[in-house]
Motif scaffolding. Sequence first.
Motif, PDB file in Angstrom:
ATOM      1  N   ASP A 214       8.913  11.343  10.984  1.00 31.57           N
ATOM      2  CA  ASP A 214       8.482  10.006  12.121  1.00 31.57           C
ATOM      3  C   ASP A 214       7.551   8.912  11.419  1.00 31.57           C
ATOM      4  OD1 ASP A 214      10.346  11.597  13.264  1.00 31.57           O
ATOM      5  OD2 ASP A 214       9.110  11.815  15.387  1.00 31.57           O
ATOM      6  N   ASP A 215       8.210   7.403  11.593  1.00 27.09           N
ATOM      7  CA  ASP A 215       7.783   6.401  11.270  1.00 27.09           C
ATOM      8  C   ASP A 215       7.075   6.298   9.899  1.00 27.09           C
ATOM      9  OD1 ASP A 215       8.189   5.345  13.926  1.00 27.09           O
ATOM     10  OD2 ASP A 215       6.685   6.584  15.006  1.00 27.09           O
ATOM     11  N   LYS A 216       7.782   7.308   8.658  1.00 21.88           N
ATOM     12  CA  LYS A 216       6.742   7.330   8.046  1.00 21.88           C
ATOM     13  C   LYS A 216       7.649   6.475   6.537  1.00 21.88           C
ATOM     14  CE  LYS A 216       3.264   9.582   8.280  1.00 21.88           C
ATOM     15  NZ  LYS A 216       2.072   9.483   8.134  1.00 21.88           N
TER      16      LYS A 216
ATOM     17  N   LEU B 195      15.431  15.981   9.945  1.00 23.44           N
ATOM     18  CA  LEU B 195      13.427  16.025  10.148  1.00 23.44           C
ATOM     19  C   LEU B 195      12.871  14.544  10.734  1.00 23.44           C
ATOM     20  CD1 LEU B 195      13.422  16.131   5.750  1.00 23.44           C
ATOM     21  CD2 LEU B 195      13.417  18.973   7.836  1.00 23.44           C
ATOM     22  N   GLY B 196      13.355  13.812  11.655  1.00 22.70           N
ATOM     23  CA  GLY B 196      13.106  12.802  12.343  1.00 22.70           C
ATOM     24  C   GLY B 196      13.626  11.313  11.626  1.00 22.70           C
ATOM     25  N   ARG B 197      12.167  10.222  11.719  1.00 27.38           N
ATOM     26  CA  ARG B 197      13.063   9.141  11.975  1.00 27.38           C
ATOM     27  C   ARG B 197      11.829   8.548  11.676  1.00 27.38           C
ATOM     28  NH1 ARG B 197      13.297   4.219  14.831  1.00 27.38           N
ATOM     29  NH2 ARG B 197      15.370   3.386  15.176  1.00 27.38           N
ATOM     30  N   PRO B 198      12.612   7.795   9.993  1.00 27.87           N
ATOM     31  CA  PRO B 198      11.324   7.589   9.527  1.00 27.87           C
ATOM     32  C   PRO B 198      11.558   5.650   9.683  1.00 27.87           C
ATOM     33  CG  PRO B 198      12.833   8.826   8.034  1.00 27.87           C
ATOM     34  CD  PRO B 198      13.592   8.447   9.429  1.00 27.87           C
ATOM     35  N   ARG B 199      10.258   5.242   9.383  1.00 29.22           N
ATOM     36  CA  ARG B 199      10.830   3.580  10.224  1.00 29.22           C
ATOM     37  C   ARG B 199      11.071   2.857   8.537  1.00 29.22           C
ATOM     38  NH1 ARG B 199       4.957   3.028   8.452  1.00 29.22           N
ATOM     39  NH2 ARG B 199       4.892   1.587   7.170  1.00 29.22           N
TER      40      ARG B 199
ATOM     41  N   GLY C 272       0.828  -1.125   0.152  1.00 30.15           N
ATOM     42  CA  GLY C 272       0.055  -0.142   0.111  1.00 30.15           C
ATOM     43  C   GLY C 272       0.981   1.533  -0.054  1.00 30.15           C
ATOM     44  N   ALA C 273       0.077   2.465  -0.249  1.00 33.25           N
ATOM     45  CA  ALA C 273       1.095   3.809   0.142  1.00 33.25           C
ATOM     46  C   ALA C 273       0.951   4.568   1.155  1.00 33.25           C
ATOM     47  CB  ALA C 273       0.634   4.151  -1.067  1.00 33.25           C
ATOM     48  N   ALA C 274      -0.060   3.924   2.263  1.00 36.91           N
ATOM     49  CA  ALA C 274      -0.569   5.142   3.132  1.00 36.91           C
ATOM     50  C   ALA C 274       0.526   5.898   4.193  1.00 36.91           C
ATOM     51  CB  ALA C 274      -1.368   4.000   4.097  1.00 36.91           C
ATOM     52  N   ASP C 275       1.818   5.312   3.980  1.00 41.70           N
ATOM     53  CA  ASP C 275       3.135   6.349   4.940  1.00 41.70           C
ATOM     54  C   ASP C 275       3.087   6.727   4.408  1.00 41.70           C
ATOM     55  OD1 ASP C 275       1.667   5.330   7.482  1.00 41.70           O
ATOM     56  OD2 ASP C 275       1.915   3.499   8.021  1.00 41.70           O
ATOM     57  N   VAL C 276       3.271   5.681   2.812  1.00 41.84           N
ATOM     58  CA  VAL C 276       4.483   6.801   1.775  1.00 41.84           C
ATOM     59  C   VAL C 276       4.230   7.579   1.676  1.00 41.84           C
ATOM     60  CG1 VAL C 276       5.229   6.792  -0.671  1.00 41.84           C
ATOM     61  CG2 VAL C 276       4.663   4.517   0.503  1.00 41.84           C
ATOM     62  N   VAL C 277       6.107   8.660   2.440  1.00 39.68           N
ATOM     63  CA  VAL C 277       6.121   9.544   1.914  1.00 39.68           C
ATOM     64  C   VAL C 277       7.192  10.490   0.418  1.00 39.68           C
ATOM     65  CG1 VAL C 277       6.868  12.044   2.885  1.00 39.68           C
ATOM     66  CG2 VAL C 277       5.900  10.336   3.894  1.00 39.68           C
TER      67      VAL C 277
END
Length: 226
Positions: free
Chosen positions: A125-127, A152-156, A56-61
């Motif tokens: 974060d978490d993306k 910018l944060g901590r991506p998953r 899926g792509a719900a958390d994709v940036v």
Amino acid sequence: MSPGSRMPASSTTPAGAPAGPSTAPSSGPDRTVLGEADISRALTRIAHEVVERNRGAADVVLLGIPTRGVQLARRLAERLAQIEPSFDGEFGTLDVTMYRDDLRRQPTRAVGQTVLPGSLGGTVDDKVVVLVDDVLFSGRTIRAALDALNDLGRPRVVQLAALVDRGHRELPIRADYVGKNLPTSRTERVRVRLADVDGVPDSVVISPTASGSPSGPASDQDGGER
């Protein structure tokens, strides 16, 4: 030839003998290796691969690396929105200027902007962050992008999509999604042209350098990774 005469010093190599190494500069016409339709198909395929790999792509940036990576990210966002309803169509820009490792050599650089999609609230974060660039070459631009992303944060997960991978890596970096693998010589330059940046039809062109010597870091204006 009469007995005792000597061959002139300018005589050519006998037929069938191996030729010595050439010292002449690289020359030849530009070669168009991808056209507009090829680039469109490559981006569509990458979009489907992103959805498949991430279920899926719900958390994709999508974050495009200027200049042409931003336009490629925009096109990928459009395709993702068409095939995956959970994707909102947003994409961002990740400027890596101040994170580059060659600022001492080229201190005068225009600093761009990093713009995250508005729905993120200023953090990744978490993306699942997909970095998007036009040409993957040495890997140094992507290393700079990873440093910029760290602020910018901590991506998953961090993934990389490149329209073209031309090889010659100097760092242990590999793309997750590639439009086209192009075996190239370091004496060649890979140029990406996009209609919405360059005002000409989309294309990827390989051209020899003027000197025939190994190409140095390509400028962003050349549409190649530094």
